[in-house]
Each structure stands twice: as C-alpha cells, then as structure tokens.
Write an enzyme that holds these catalytic residues in place. Structure first.
Site, PDB file in Angstrom:
ATOM      1  N   ASP A 480       7.631  -7.993  -6.797  1.00  0.00           N
ATOM      2  CA  ASP A 480       6.602  -7.826  -5.762  1.00  0.00           C
ATOM      3  C   ASP A 480       7.140  -7.008  -4.595  1.00  0.00           C
ATOM      4  O   ASP A 480       8.360  -6.799  -4.448  1.00  0.00           O
ATOM      5  CB  ASP A 480       6.174  -9.231  -5.296  1.00  0.00           C
ATOM      6  N   ASP A 550      -4.813  -7.942  -5.914  1.00  0.00           N
ATOM      7  CA  ASP A 550      -4.847  -9.360  -5.539  1.00  0.00           C
ATOM      8  C   ASP A 550      -6.271  -9.899  -5.561  1.00  0.00           C
ATOM      9  O   ASP A 550      -6.479 -11.097  -5.390  1.00  0.00           O
ATOM     10  CB  ASP A 550      -4.246  -9.555  -4.144  1.00  0.00           C
TER      11      ASP A 550
HETATM   12  C1  DGJ Z   1       1.371 -10.782  -3.574  1.00  0.00           C
HETATM   13  C2  DGJ Z   1       1.061 -10.729  -5.035  1.00  0.00           C
HETATM   14  O1  DGJ Z   1       0.173  -9.709  -5.310  1.00  0.00           O
HETATM   15  C3  DGJ Z   1       0.528 -12.082  -5.470  1.00  0.00           C
HETATM   16  O2  DGJ Z   1       0.149 -12.035  -6.816  1.00  0.00           O
HETATM   17  C4  DGJ Z   1       1.592 -13.112  -5.234  1.00  0.00           C
HETATM   18  O3  DGJ Z   1       2.698 -12.824  -6.060  1.00  0.00           O
HETATM   19  C5  DGJ Z   1       1.986 -13.122  -3.774  1.00  0.00           C
HETATM   20  N1  DGJ Z   1       2.352 -11.819  -3.324  1.00  0.00           N
HETATM   21  C6  DGJ Z   1       3.133 -14.058  -3.545  1.00  0.00           C
HETATM   22  O4  DGJ Z   1       3.615 -13.994  -2.284  1.00  0.00           O
END
Ligand code: DGJ
Length: 750
Positions: A480, A550
């Site tokens: 991430d 997201d």
């Molecule tokens: C952003 C990601 O896109 C989410 O899927 C998740 O992993 C969060 N970060 C966790 O902090």
C-alpha cells in the site's frame, strides 16, 4: 507481412513496419530527426523524404541561412528547446555556460532483434528475438559533446510501438536536464478527440472526452505517484471512432511517478503529443560519463476501434509486461479483513473470519493494516514491521501456520515507503524522511514519506520485510501507499540535485520491489495506493494486480472497472465483494450484483462472511464455485466493452475465449424503470458460424434456442425487461442495481 525496418541507401529514411502499422522517420535539412508518417501499414519502403513540407511562412525563424526551413512547422521526432520551434520540447538541457539551446543531429543507427531491458525501470519485454525489432537512432550535439539515443521497438503483432530515450554526457562538465520526455510525436492534423481516465480517490479512471483545439490539452501528476486524479494513459481517436471501428492511438507511460501527457495543436493544426516524466519539479544533473534513461511509453495504433486498442494493451501487459509465476495463472480467491475489522482484530478473530471464508471455498486470507508495531489506529506504527504480540501472540509465522493448517494460503499488508512519527523506526532515524530541514512538513494520514532515494533506508525496510518473509511462507503481499509526496527534499542529495528526488524516489520503490520479487518469486504482489492511486503500467511490471479503488460499492465499481479496462487487463483489476450498506456510499447493492462485478477482476471478499445469513452463504459458495470454474476465461479471455456506464443506465461487457467456444456476458442495470423498451444486447467476438447455448449463472437455461454467433452479434441477446425487479434473491425482489451473467457455450463440435 513481416516485421521490417527499411533504411534508405543514404541512411536518411527509416521505415519500421509490421504490415499493420508503419512508422517512418527521416533526417531533416538541418540534420535533426523528422517524423514523416505514423499510421496504417503502407508498402512503399522508402521515398518519403519529399513529403517534408517546407513552406515560407510569416513570422518564422529559420536555422539555415537563405532557406525557408523552420522547425516551427515541420514534424519532428524529438524536438529540443530553444531553436526555431516554439512548441513543447521533448528535451531541454541547461549547458555549463548557462545556455539552453541544443542541436542534436542524426549520426547513426543500430538495428537489432528483440528489445533492450531498461536498467532499473519497468518496461515491456520480449521472450524471443523475433517478437520485435528495435531501431536505435543515434544523435549528437557535437559542440556540447552530448549523445542522444532514441529507441523504437516495433512488435510483430498488433500496432505496438514502444519508445524511450537516453542522454549521455561525453563532455567534461555536468549538464542539467530540465525536460526529457519518453515520447514525442508530431501528427499532421488534430481532428481527434482526447480520452483521459481521471477522477479522484474513490472514483478513479472515469472516462472523460474532449476535442482538441489550438493550444494545449494535458494531464499529469506532480504528486509523486501516478495518482487517482489522472492515469498515465491517454487515447486520441477520430470523432467517428467507436468501440468497434475507426482510428485511435493510445499512449501509455510505463511509469509510476510524476508524469505529463500533453497534446499541443499549433496554428496549422499540427498535433504534437509528448509523454514522459513531468518537467515541473524535475531536473537531473548529468555528470561526465553518465547516461540518463527515460521511462518507456507504449503506443498502440489501430483502425479497428477502441475495443481492439484495449485488447492489444491487455494482451501486451498480461504477457509482456507482467512477469513471473503469476503472469499466466488465474488469481486466488481471497478474503481480506480490512472492511471487516479495520484495526479491531486479534489472532482468534482472524481465524474465525478465515474459517468461514475457507468453508465457502476462498483460498487465501489477507491480513490488512494494523498487525505491526504500535498500530492500533492510523497514528502510529508505520515503519515497525514486527508483529504486535498483544494481537498476534504467535507472530506472523504462527498465524500463517494456523491459516495454512486449515487449508488457507496467507497474505499480508505492508506500506513499506511510509513511517509514522510515533514509531521506533522514526525515533531511530528521524532524518530518513523527505522534508526540508527547518520547515514543518505536511503529513498525510499522519504519515511521512521515507527517503527512498537512499539505499540505506530501503535496505532497512527490506531487512525488516525479509525477516518476516523468510520465516512465514506468505503467498501474497498487498503493498500500500497512502499519501502523496510533499516537500520532496532529500538530506542525502546536494542542492543542485534536489530536482532528482521524485524520480530517484520511484526508482527506489522499483528497486525494493525487484529485490523482493527476485527473492520470493512465488509471492503474488498486489499494488495499492489508497485504492487506485498508483494503478499504472510501471507497477504491473512488479505486481501483476492492483487494488482498483477504495470504493468497493458494486454500482460504483462498474464505472471504475469499465474505465480501467481501456488500458489495463482484467487480470490486473483488484475487485472484491464488500458488505452492505457499503462503507463508502452507504448503498445496498444486492449480493449477486456485487459478485457479478467483482468477477470481472481478481475476485475476493472484503467482509466478514460470518455476518451473512445461511442463504447468503450458500450464494457465496456458488459464486466462489462459479469463479473457480470460469476465472481463467474471465481474467485472461478477450474482453469487450458493450455498453458504457458513463452513458447508459444499463451497462454491459463480456469476455470470449481464444477459440471462441465460450463467453460470459455481464449485464448491469443501475436504476430500475417500469415498462421499458425492448432491448437486444449485441455481443462481440463470437464465431459467426458456431451455435451457442445460453445459460444464466446457476446453470439456468436462458432459452431453448441455440442461436448462431452471427445472430448474437447482429440481432443480439434479448435482455428486454418490461417490468422491473425480475431477479429473486433471498425471497426479495431487487429492482435497482440488478445484474445478470450469461454463460455462452458453443454446442459441442459435431
Ligand atoms: C488503503 C487501502 O486502499 C485499503 O484497502 C486498506 O489497505 C487501507 N489502506 C489500510 O490502511
């Protein structure tokens, strides 16, 4: 016709062609390299020099005495700043004497089979010499002792041309590169529409279309990552071009950092496209003896419409950009705990969630954010990549073992590039973040960006990661990256190299990826940047799939995945079924639609399946079973967009197997309306001569008829829905956000 490069006897005209496309360049009267033709393959190997139009025009500046030749109006290959051309240059250099005028003349070429590897950079590759030919044109600015190489690789199949450039300093003093693009191409008219894939966090890669006018149209990122806001991919198409027919050219930059893709239409409707590292905030000090290599830009030219253009990118990026063990393998069906628990979990709770998932047939459990250091919320812990023993008493190793023992593979979340100030890592190395000393820097989600221009910083993260990965046999890593870069200043670089920080940073990210994939070749990497903030071809070289957004709402995802499909294969699109009400938009999209969207992606669940009813769990089991049966087709088949969610209440797409004996159609309705018109959905890519059976999911026969492919493509599949709310799920009728999957099989060959 085979792949050929014709070079005129006087070495002044270079014609690359594979039959489908031709790309022709020629030496201009002042020795610079000109662009003569880019389009459908043409036969005449040479003879193009006279196509350069040199007309006397008012207000032009002319570099050759007594001649009307001006760079302002001719088509060039790699225009430089400061001479008679006033458009955006591909190259701008500040020389040791402070001048910014360069003069690169063609001085030679090399031709070889295959395609070179770009050191430290992601790039499309070949597996055998006959897949592509590479022409390198050498240019030199003799007075300044600079050498410029332009690389052109044409693939045998399809309209694919890759471009990049390198600059070498043979002089005795450093020069400063202010702009160095990967591609510049001048086209003879600007009667195109410009398609970009833009948006924001949670609504990434929406298709936006505009016409080109005199002046500049551009997209880019100065955020340190390719970004949610703009994607490093643009298509120009003729106004009449549609999904099935017509001329279009795609420009896709294989890069994950700051970028610019720009179209400039001049006074005479010439069109210049440039693509590469964003010149803003960029400057590279090139010392004597050093070479700077740009990232690669992949162009695809077609006369066959946008579906054909996308399919060319899909196959190329699946087979010759993505690498390694997972390249050709259907992806595991996973359950990720982020939307199920966020930071609120412990080992037993995770096992409980995983057990239900395993019971439903899921293959991989992914532990997301929150397992390390003092991370109980997003204010602490990043940088301390050690399991929090209060939550996970047996560490990652122990948790992984428990998962494996119950038959689940195990995967883990990392955010390697970031640090919280509340972490042991930061307390030990407060000077390892990007920031301007003595100035307060911005945080994003309470986190700071590690200085990945420095090898010792990357090494320290690598060591922590390998400590875990050497002990626990992880099957998957989600990498991430949750903030954009501000204060791009490195304490490790001198004042005159601060313009290198953004690019060096992304090279650092690539180097860490490379070391990890070399050491753990079977781990499946999924890239992520707060969802789709780094969904770009550069990342696909290291991580074969990327978390698409997201926003996991089933209805929103149709738009996001549809937009993404223009430049990226289905196998790369991270897509999960999440809970309702959806955590981003509070919408209740029925379970079957959430799955029907996610199955055109890597597929998984992002919720605690234990919260579902027995009936819903049965549905999940069937979805998983369906995905296992068809994932190879869904992820690696030929994908067609049928009806756009950007224009219609009803949208549709489909995949077809290579032998055209099998296809799956996804049909989605946003809002339900009563007493609607008749609707026939025209399918694509089937064999007109084959007869097909049609079922909906669950093996329900859709019709007793066995239509031929031509009928399905020209008359269409009947999807009329006079009333609304036709689908029954859990004894409820669903009107809005309904969907269907049609499974189409060729009758067994007699
Ligand atoms: C952003 C990601 O896109 C989410 O899927 C998740 O992993 C969060 N970060 C966790 O902090």
């Amino acid at each position: 016709m085979s792949l050929n490069v014709y070079i005129s006897n006087d070495n002044k005209v270079f014609h690359m062609t594979n039959g489908t496309i031709s790309y022709i360049m020629g030496v201009l009267p002042n020795g610079h390299l000109g662009q003569l033709y880019y389009g459908t393959g043409i036969q005449n190997p040479q003879d193009f020099q006279e196509t350069v139009e040199i007309l006397p025009r008012p207000m032009t500046s002319c570099p050759i005495e007594n001649e009307w030749f001006s760079l302002e109006h001719v088509h060039q290959e790699y225009p430089v700043y400061g001479n008679s051309d006033f458009r955006q240059p591909a190259l701008a250099i500040r020389h040791p004497d402070g001048s910014t005028v360069s003069d690169f003349k063609v001085c030679g070429f090399d031709l070889f089979d295959g395609k070179p590897h770009l050191e430290g950079l992601p790039a499309v590759y070949t597996e055998s010499g006959d897949e592509a030919k590479t022409l390198t044109i050498h240019l030199a600015d003799e007075k300044k002792q600079l050498e410029l190489d332009l690389f052109y690789s044409m693939f045998k199949e399809g309209g694919i041309l890759t471009r990049s450039a390198s600059l070498t300093n043979r002089g005795e003093k450093p020069v400063a590169i202010e702009t160095m693009m990967s591609l510049s191409v001048d086209l003879p008219d600007s009667d195109y529409q410009w398609l970009q894939f833009s948006g924001a966090w949670g609504r990434e890669r929406e298709l936006k279309i505009r016409s080109l006018e005199q002046g500049i149209t551009s997209i880019g990122s100065r955020r340190g990552h390719s970004s949610h806001n703009h994607n490093p991919f643009v298509i120009i198409k003729r106004p009449y071009t549609n999904e099935d027919d017509g001329e279009a050219i795609g420009f896709s930059l294989v890069y994950s950092g700051n970028f610019l893709i720009q179209a400039e239409t001049d006074t005479y409707n010439n069109l210049r496209i440039v693509a590469g590292i964003h010149p803003d905030g960029f400057e590279w000090k090139l010392n004597p003896g050093q070479t700077f290599q740009t990232p690669e830009c992949v162009s695809v030219y077609t006369q066959k419409g946008l579906n054909s253009l996308s399919q060319t990118y899909h196959k190329l990026y699946q087979k010759r950009l993505t690498r390694g063990y997972w390249r050709d393998r259907p992806r595991p069906i996973l359950n990720n705990n982020w939307e199920a628990t966020a930071f609120d979990f412990n080992e037993d709770r995770l096992i409980e969630i995983a057990k239900t998932a395993q019971n439903c047939g899921c293959e991989l459990f992914v532990l997301d954010d929150g397992w390390f250091g003092a991370r109980r919320n997003d204010k602490a812990g990043l940088g301390d990549w050690k399991a929090n023993r209060d939550l996970l008493p047996n560490g990652i190793e122990g948790l992984c073992r428990r998962m494996n023992e119950m038959g689940m593979e195990f995967g883990l979340w990392f955010e390697p590039e970031m640090v919280n100030k509340d972490s042991d890592f930061y307390r030990s190395h407060p000077d390892w973040i990007l920031e301007v000393p003595d100035r307060p820097g911005c945080h994003g989600r309470n986190q700071y960006v590690l200085d990945f221009t420095r090898k010792e910083v990357i090494d320290a993260i690598y060591d922590q990661m390998t400590e875990i990965l050497d002990k626990a046999p992880l099957a998957y890593i989600k990498w991430d990256m949750n903030r954009s870069i501000t204060e791009a200043y490195s304490r490790a670089l001198p004042a005159d190299q601060q313009g290198e920080v953004f690019h060096r940073y992304i090279l650092g990210v690539y180097s860490l990826y490379e070391r990890l994939i070399q050491r753990y070749p079977k781990i499946l990497f999924e890239s992520c940047a707060s969802g789709g903030g780094r969904f770009d071809p550069g990342m696909l070289y290291y991580a074969p799939q990327a978390w698409c957004s997201d926003d996991s709402d089933g209805a929103e995802r149709i738009r996001i995945q549809y937009g993404t499909s223009y430049g990226y294969p289905i196998s790369s699109i991270g897509a999960h079924v999440s809970e309702i009400p959806n955590q981003q938009v509070y919408r209740n999209v029925p379970l079957h639609t959430r799955a029907n969207v996610a199955c055109f992606g890597t597929f998984g669940y992002e919720l605690d399946l234990g919260n579902l009813s027995a009936q819903e769990l049965d549905q999940v089991k069937s979805q998983v079973q369906f995905m296992k049966e068809y994932r190879n087709l869904l992820q690696f088949g030929t994908f067609y967009r049928l009806k756009s969610p950007f224009e219609n209440n009803i949208s549709a797409w489909m995949v077809v197997s290579d032998d055209r004996t099998q296809a799956i159609v996804g049909w989605y309705r946003t809002l339900s309306h009563v007493n609607q018109p008749f609707e026939h959905l025209k399918l694509k890519g089937l064999d007109p001569k084959m007869r097909y059976t049609i079922e909906t999911v669950g093996k329900h026969k859709y019709t007793n008829r066995h239509p031929y492919g031509d009928e399905l493509m020209h008359f269409g599949l009947i999807t009329s829905d006079g009333l609304s709310g036709q689908v029954m799920e859990n004894d409820k009728y669903y009107g809005d956000f309904d969907s269907r999957l049609f499974i189409i099989n060729a009758e067994s060959v007699q």
